[in-house]
Write a protein that holds these residues in place. Structure first.
Motif: not given
Length: 398
Positions: A220-237
């Motif tokens: 939100c602006g320059d404030s980080l609210l949330y960070s995560t890793s996701l279970p889908v990546c380019a290799d899955h495609f």
């Protein structure tokens, strides 16, 4: 006597490609000096399995960058990501005892208290971002210094990762004769290079889609609210295309890159694609629609995870933008599908703010490496300002 040039470097040691960017810091601006790339070895599913092989990949990328820059580097900022990345919130407080002006030491104390959280056995704090300061219970203070109050509180966002993976990467860098200035969450580096809005009321999600891992950061602006890793990546495609169309991974990659689209209806879906043949099988064909249906299903899953994270932090109706970085973002139609699912404008995150940036690396694959080098430049600029202050006070009190 000429001053020694100040170099800043970033290394994006991904599990598919390792990239290095070297910048020259001059008059608070950064200029590209060199860049290098090597095929990554020693990784499996986003985790280090052979540290020596990772070291060799780093050495190859760094040497190529140094050759172009005609300079050698001794340290760099490294990117870190993968499935171990998580985020959490914490709070720190301090009772001053009587109303007075809040000083920098007070701010430092509450932030330090907020950082003392209980971690899992293999967990390490990578970043701490203050989100809001409260003075005597009143929220909304971005910088509370100078405010009169008797109690100070801070709410922070913590980004954590695997200590084992962190120290493994640091060890590989050290064996490549590099000092690690800092390890930075890759989505944060991508946001740093591609630019996030300065207005406090603008919310943006940055998604770094790598070969074997995908990371996201919500601002939100320059404030980080949330960070995560996701279970889908380019290799899955790629794996999906290979499985459904009965292709090798190499052929599936080629078909995906040459003819694929992440959203049905954006291409001539009824047109035919000639599939690569093998000695034991004759020529085969598939419609472009068949290929795109495979890719769209996986892309819908990816952005569905992002949408759930946005809903989790209550930002559903406030998201104004989506920035896509990493090699996986180059698939045609990714921005269009992101807009459809997330309900906000989407764009590719390309490196910005670096003088003489080469046109052939002005692609989202290089955004994270560029951000890491810019982060290194910021650290060195801050250190130089601190040195100047020290010299100034030393001169005053001589």
């Amino acid at each position: 006597m000429h001053a020694k040039p100040v170099l800043a470097a970033g290394v994006d040691a991904g599990s598919a490609r390792t990239r290095c960017v070297i910048l020259l810091l001059e008059n608070a601006c950064v200029r590209l000096l060199g860049f290098g790339e090597a095929r990554s070895q020693g990784w499996k599913r986003g985790r280090i399995t052979d540290r020596k092989a990772v070291t060799d990949s780093i050495l190859h990328a760094v040497r190529e960058a140094e050759s172009r820059a005609q300079s050698q580097i001794e340290s760099a900022v490294f990117g870190i990501g993968g499935g171990s990345i998580a985020s959490s919130k914490a709070r720190g407080g301090f009772e001053i005892g009587f109303p007075r002006e809040i000083e920098q030491d007070d701010v430092n104390l509450v932030v330090d208290r907020a950082s003392h959280v209980q971690l899992q056995e293999d967990e390490l704090v990578l970043h701490l971002f203050p989100q809001d300061f409260r003075v005597d219970g009143r929220p909304g203070h971005r910088n509370p210094r100078g405010v009169i109050g008797s109690r100070l509180e801070v709410y922070v966002h913590l980004v954590t990762g695997s200590a084992q993976e962190h120290y493994g990467l640091v060890g590989a860098a050290n064996e490549a004769h590099l000092v690690v200035e800092e390890t930075v969450f890759e989505a944060i580096a991508a946001a740093y290079a591609s630019g996030i809005p300065e207005r406090r009321d603008e919310s943006v999600v940055v998604i770094d889609i790598g070969a074997h891992s995908t990371e996201a950061a919500i601002y939100c602006g320059d404030s980080l609210l949330y960070s995560t890793s996701l279970p889908v990546c380019a290799d899955h495609f790629t794996l999906d295309v290979a499985h459904v169309l009965k292709l090798s991974l190499e052929d599936a990659t080629w078909i995906k890159e040459q003819h694929g689209c992440a959203m049905l209806g954006l291409t001539a879906d009824h047109s035919l694609i000639e599939l690569p043949s093998t000695p034991d099988r004759g020529p085969r064909e598939a419609t472009r629609g068949e290929l795109n249906r495979i890719l769209e299903a996986r892309a819908v899953e990816l952005f569905g995870w992002v949408q759930r994270d946005i809903e989790l932090i209550g930002m559903t109706d406030m998201m104004l933008g989506c920035v896509l970085a990493g090699g996986g973002s180059r698939l045609h139609g990714m921005c269009d599908l992101a807009e459809r699912i997330l309900g906000c404008q989407a764009r590719l995150g390309l490196p910005a703010g670096i003088l003489d940036w080469a046109e052939d690396i002005c692609t989202p694959e290089w955004t994270t490496a560029a951000g890491l080098a810019m982060y290194s430049a910021r650290l060195k600029l801050r250190a130089e300002l601190d040195r100047r202050k020290t010299r100034l006070f030393a001169g005053v009190f001589k």
